[in-house]
Enzyme design. Structure first.
Site, mmCIF file in Angstrom:
data_model
loop_
_atom_site.group_PDB
_atom_site.id
_atom_site.type_symbol
_atom_site.label_atom_id
_atom_site.label_comp_id
_atom_site.label_asym_id
_atom_site.label_seq_id
_atom_site.Cartn_x
_atom_site.Cartn_y
_atom_site.Cartn_z
ATOM 1 C CB ALA A 1 46.556 -11.471 -50.242
ATOM 2 C CE LYS B 1 42.106 -16.925 -44.515
ATOM 3 N NZ LYS B 1 42.796 -15.952 -43.636
ATOM 4 C CG ASP C 1 46.381 -6.260 -48.378
ATOM 5 O OD1 ASP C 1 45.659 -7.155 -47.889
ATOM 6 O OD2 ASP C 1 46.608 -5.178 -47.806
ATOM 7 C CB CYS D 1 38.290 -13.728 -38.804
ATOM 8 S SG CYS D 1 38.936 -12.048 -38.907
#
Length: 431
Positions: free
Chosen positions: A253, A258, A276, A373
């Site tokens: 996260a 987000k 995370d 990404c």
């Protein structure tokens, strides 16, 4: 000579990135705290602009010197490249770019190199045009600063579009904002921007500024009015589409953009768990959520194992998977120098481990949104195609009608509608 000479500090940052394999984010964070915002901005501009064209500048340097500089003289190499970038960008007068870059040699305690820096930059002034023509004839590795392995992968995956991707990677990134609807409305925030004489365009809750500005200049930023978030990243909460009463997992996260968007888009969810592996980065998630007036259950743990899981399944899972970040090179040009070809297979292996581990945590009928990404198929559509083959209870929930199991997901290329490079694929667990 002051150790706060911005050219010197920029060359120090480049040395930490290129010689010590530190990320640009880490290297910039180590700058002296006493620097003014304008000094920090100038250093960042020098570093980002120089890295985008470093292979070209290195080629120019080799053309203008009889002998290649040794590794011990890398700081001088980086200073000369910074000087070339300044002469190219025309943001300061040529004489200032020359004089201040030469002065930046002194903090490096290499006074004998002042003459070389001055001579090379003056020669570059005279020969800029002819040198550029020579460089253009050498090929993409020099003109784009992309490593050959990445050029080859992009060309193989996108034979008709790879040059456009590379060009977009070298462009200055846009400055997108997301209006935080937990405390603000898009209409009110746009009015605030107009009153502050900040030029922008708007697409629903996404705001594109004409020019980047310091966040403390944004209306109500400290009170959570908005978040800096690329438009591509803003698609995650929309595609996840969490509903009232649902339990949601945001895996991997950090830094929390987000997570906050999910909570703003779906304020009536039962719970959002932000997971995370990095406890330090999770602290940043907490800070961002506090500013944005959002609340999630934060867990520091590894998404590739289930030791942290309480055995209560989730209705929706967002997996923003660890990836090569090849879709955000324009924001992080250090990726071109720090990423290795061998990283891609290792990252794909980790992505598979996390996907396999999270799938049992999803309720039958639930939705998992996979995101990276990256623009590399190994991390994106190939990953999802293999997952669908290996999990018979997984079904593609197409974002677009054209998707198939062999060609799944939405690949956004850098520069497409001013967005970063991103990939999304949506899966549903069959009952």
């Amino acid at each position: 000579m002051s150790q706060n000479n911005t050219r010197y500090l920029a060359s120090l940052v480049l040395k930490r990135v290129l010689d010590d394999n530190r990320s640009m984010t880490q290297a910039l964070a180590e700058l002296p705290e006493a620097l003014s915002p304008s000094q920090k901005g100038q250093i960042q501009d020098f570093c980002f602009g120089t890295l985008r064209q470093l292979a070209r500048y290195s080629y120019y340097l080799n053309q203008l010197t009889e002998q290649k500089l040794s590794a011990e003289l890398n700081p001088i190499r980086y200073l000369i490249a910074i000087g070339m970038y300044q002469l190219d960008s025309e943001r300061v007068a040529d004489h200032a770019a020359l004089a201040e870059t030469v002065d930046a040699v002194i903090p490096w305690q290499m006074p004998k190199m002042k003459g070389l820096v001055n001579a090379v930059l003056r020669s570059y002034q005279r020969e800029q045009e002819s040198l550029a023509k020579k460089a253009d004839a050498t090929g993409l590795q020099v003109t784009s600063s992309h490593p050959q392995w990445l050029i080859s992968k992009l060309k193989k995956a996108y034979p008709k579009g790879f040059k456009k991707i590379i060009k977009a990677n070298l462009a200055h990134p846009p400055f997108w904002l997301r209006v935080n609807t937990l405390v603000n409305s898009a209409e009110h925030f746009s009015e605030q921007l107009k009153q502050a004489d900040i030029e922008f365009s708007q697409d629903d809750d996404a705001i594109l500024l004409e020019q980047a500005i310091a966040v403390d200049k944004l209306p109500g930023f400290a009170e959570g009015s908005c978040a800096v978030q690329d438009k591509a990243a803003q698609q995650a909460a929309k595609l996840l589409n969490a509903q009232a009463g649902e339990r949601v997992l945001d895996a991997c996260a950090a830094p929390g953009g987000k997570t906050a968007h999910i909570l703003a888009a779906s304020p009536d969810v039962k719970e959002v768990v932000a997971l995370d592996i990095d406890a330090t980065r999770l602290n940043r998630v907490a800070q961002n959520l506090t500013r944005l007036k959002a609340d999630a259950n934060l867990i520091a743990a590894d998404a590739s194992d289930d030791k942290w899981w309480d055995k209560e399944q989730f209705d929706r899972i967002l997996l923003d998977a660890p990836c090569s970040a090849t879709g955000v090179i324009r924001r992080h040009p250090d990726i071109m120098y720090l990423r290795r070809e061998t990283d891609i297979a290792e990252l794909a292996k980790l992505q598979k481990q996390i996907l396999d581990n999270l799938w049992p945590m999803l309720k039958p009928g639930g939705t998992l949104l996979y995101a990276t990404c990256s623009v590399l198929p190994e991390e994106n559509k190939q990953q999802i195609t293999e997952f669908l083959q290996q999990h018979k209870d997984a079904k593609l929930a197409p974002i677009f009608d054209s998707e198939t199991a062999s060609d799944p997901g939405w690949q956004i290329f850098p520069g497409n509608k001013n967005m970063d490079g991103f990939y999304y694929a949506r899966l549903v667990k069959q009952a």
